[in-house]
Structures are given as structure tokens and as C-alpha cells.
Design a protein around this motif. Structure first.
Motif, mmCIF file in Angstrom:
data_model
loop_
_atom_site.group_PDB
_atom_site.id
_atom_site.type_symbol
_atom_site.label_atom_id
_atom_site.label_comp_id
_atom_site.label_asym_id
_atom_site.label_seq_id
_atom_site.Cartn_x
_atom_site.Cartn_y
_atom_site.Cartn_z
ATOM 1 N N LEU A 51 9.580 -31.734 41.799
ATOM 2 C CA LEU A 51 8.651 -32.239 41.032
ATOM 3 C C LEU A 51 8.112 -32.565 40.357
ATOM 4 O O LEU A 51 6.933 -33.294 39.363
ATOM 5 C CB LEU A 51 8.434 -30.337 39.721
ATOM 6 C CG LEU A 51 8.181 -28.809 40.763
ATOM 7 C CD1 LEU A 51 9.160 -27.809 39.726
ATOM 8 C CD2 LEU A 51 6.887 -29.173 41.671
ATOM 9 N N TRP A 54 4.511 -34.529 40.469
ATOM 10 C CA TRP A 54 3.422 -33.472 40.122
ATOM 11 C C TRP A 54 3.611 -33.442 38.369
ATOM 12 O O TRP A 54 2.373 -33.395 37.873
ATOM 13 C CB TRP A 54 3.458 -32.488 41.062
ATOM 14 C CG TRP A 54 3.784 -32.160 41.906
ATOM 15 C CD1 TRP A 54 4.083 -32.164 43.592
ATOM 16 C CD2 TRP A 54 2.178 -32.344 43.008
ATOM 17 N NE1 TRP A 54 3.538 -32.537 44.165
ATOM 18 C CE2 TRP A 54 2.163 -32.348 44.511
ATOM 19 C CE3 TRP A 54 0.893 -31.759 42.690
ATOM 20 C CZ2 TRP A 54 1.276 -32.506 45.128
ATOM 21 C CZ3 TRP A 54 0.047 -32.098 43.343
ATOM 22 C CH2 TRP A 54 -0.344 -32.794 44.766
ATOM 23 N N VAL A 95 3.819 -27.193 35.849
ATOM 24 C CA VAL A 95 4.550 -27.265 36.503
ATOM 25 C C VAL A 95 5.308 -26.959 37.409
ATOM 26 O O VAL A 95 6.295 -26.327 38.144
ATOM 27 C CB VAL A 95 4.262 -28.858 36.401
ATOM 28 C CG1 VAL A 95 5.118 -29.389 38.481
ATOM 29 C CG2 VAL A 95 2.699 -29.271 37.483
ATOM 30 N N ARG A 100 4.318 -26.669 42.696
ATOM 31 C CA ARG A 100 3.223 -28.343 43.441
ATOM 32 C C ARG A 100 1.831 -28.100 43.645
ATOM 33 O O ARG A 100 1.752 -27.073 43.475
ATOM 34 C CB ARG A 100 4.237 -29.132 44.514
ATOM 35 C CG ARG A 100 3.905 -28.770 45.590
ATOM 36 C CD ARG A 100 5.058 -29.307 46.288
ATOM 37 N NE ARG A 100 6.580 -29.417 46.538
ATOM 38 C CZ ARG A 100 7.782 -30.135 45.730
ATOM 39 N NH1 ARG A 100 6.968 -31.304 46.121
ATOM 40 N NH2 ARG A 100 8.636 -30.457 45.586
ATOM 41 N N ALA A 105 -1.700 -28.530 38.667
ATOM 42 C CA ALA A 105 -1.846 -30.042 38.026
ATOM 43 C C ALA A 105 -2.832 -30.168 37.767
ATOM 44 O O ALA A 105 -3.208 -31.074 36.052
ATOM 45 C CB ALA A 105 -1.217 -31.164 39.878
#
Length: 190
Positions: A51, A54, A95, A100, A105
């Protein structure tokens, strides 16, 4: 631009654009190395779930929005302002919780800049400075309060779907000799 890049290191009580660039480069290198099983990569970043890109993207976008929306407070006051707070708060939390994706985001970035900075600004300027409290009290209060607002708000947003935790992935993170403290939602009857 150097102010925004410097904001990436401000949570560690310093502000330096070169340190921000080096920190982000080091994180990218560690993420790359961890994805290829390199021992030198150190511990898993962002819980090891891939992650990091992101999180960084959402946090940087939140930082940019914060500086565009609230940067004027620096010119008005002539003093330091907590424009860095979205970088280390709501975008990263969302996040980590929701996974993701562009919707996550962007939501994290907007809520980070739209909640965290406007809460931290009066805490620093109207509470901490007049009373002599350290600015960190105002910035961390802004981060905590904005997260407490953002999390319930995200439950009502139709595009914020929380992914199910895959029990085999979680089980791989637990030592075999450790007591089983993590239960999946289907095993939990309470």
C-alpha cells in the motif's frame, strides 16, 4: 515547492526539503526491495501489503491541497503554520483501512486537507500560542479529531468499501507459537 517538500519531514520536528526527497527515495527503495524479498529492505512499510505507493500518493495530494487551501495563513500570520498535518494523518489511515484505489486515495487527500488542517490551525494559533503550549499539542489534536470525524463519515460514502481481511494473510503474520488472538469476522460470535 520547497515548503511542500519540507512538509514531508515536519512530523519528525524538522522541516527540510532535501531530507524530504531523501526520505521518500529511501521509502521507495525499501518498498522495491521488500517486494523482491531483499533483506536490506528492513521492516515492511505500510503493513507490508503493497500500500505504500497509494499511501504516499494520497498523503502528498493531501499535502498539496492543504498548502493550496491553507497556505495563505502563513502570509497572514507571518509565522509557521501546520500545513503538514494531512501528510501523516487521515490519508494514510484511510488507505490502510480501505486499501488501494483512486477513490480511497482522493477521498483521503480531500478529507485530510479539508478536516485536519482547519482543525489544527485554530488549535495552534488560538490555543497553543496564547497559552504557551507546544505546537505539537495543536497539531496532534487536529490529527486525532479529524480522524474521529473522517472514519464515521467514510462509512456513509458509497464509494468507500472496506475490503474484507483475508484470514490466511493475517495468519502468516502471526508466530505459530503465539496465542490465536485474531478472529475473522465470521468466527467472531460476540
Amino acid at each position: 515547492m520547497t515548503w511542500i517538500i519540507g512538509d514531508t519531514t515536519e512530523a519528525g520536528f524538522q522541516k527540510d526539503a532535501l531530507a524530504g526527497v531523501l526520505m521518500m527515495a529511501g521509502a521507495a527503495m525499501a518498498h522495491w526491495g521488500a517486494g523482491r524479498g531483499r533483506r536490506w529492505a528492513g521492516f515492511a512499510l505500510s503493513t507490508g501489503g503493497g500500500l505504500l505507493p497509494w499511501m504516499v500518493g494520497s498523503a502528498l495530494l493531501g499535502l498539496l491541497i492543504s498548502n493550496v487551501a491553507w497556505g495563505w495563513t502563513i502570509a497572514v500570520s507571518g509565522m509557521w503554520q501546520p500545513t503538514f498535518v494531512p501528510f501523516v494523518s487521515v490519508p494514510c489511515v484511510l488507505v490502510l483501512l480501505y486499501g488501494r484505489g483512486w477513490a480511497v486515495a482522493l477521498t483521503g487527500a480531500v478529507l485530510g486537507a479539508g478536516l485536519t488542517t482547519p482543525i489544527a490551525l485554530p488549535m495552534v494559533n488560538l490555543v497553543c500560542r496564547p497559552t504557551g503550549l507546544p505546537n505539537v499539542v495543536g497539531t496532534t489534536t487536529g490529527m486525532a479529531v479529524s480522524t474521529l470525524i473522517a472514519l464515521p463519515l467514510c462509512r456513509s460514502l458509497p464509494w468507500m468499501l472496506r475490503p474484507a481481511i483475508d484470514a490466511p494473510e493475517v495468519a502468516g503474520l502471526i508466530r505459530p507459537d503465539a496465542p490465536a488472538l485474531l478472529l475473522s469476522s465470521r468466527d467472531h460470535s460476540g
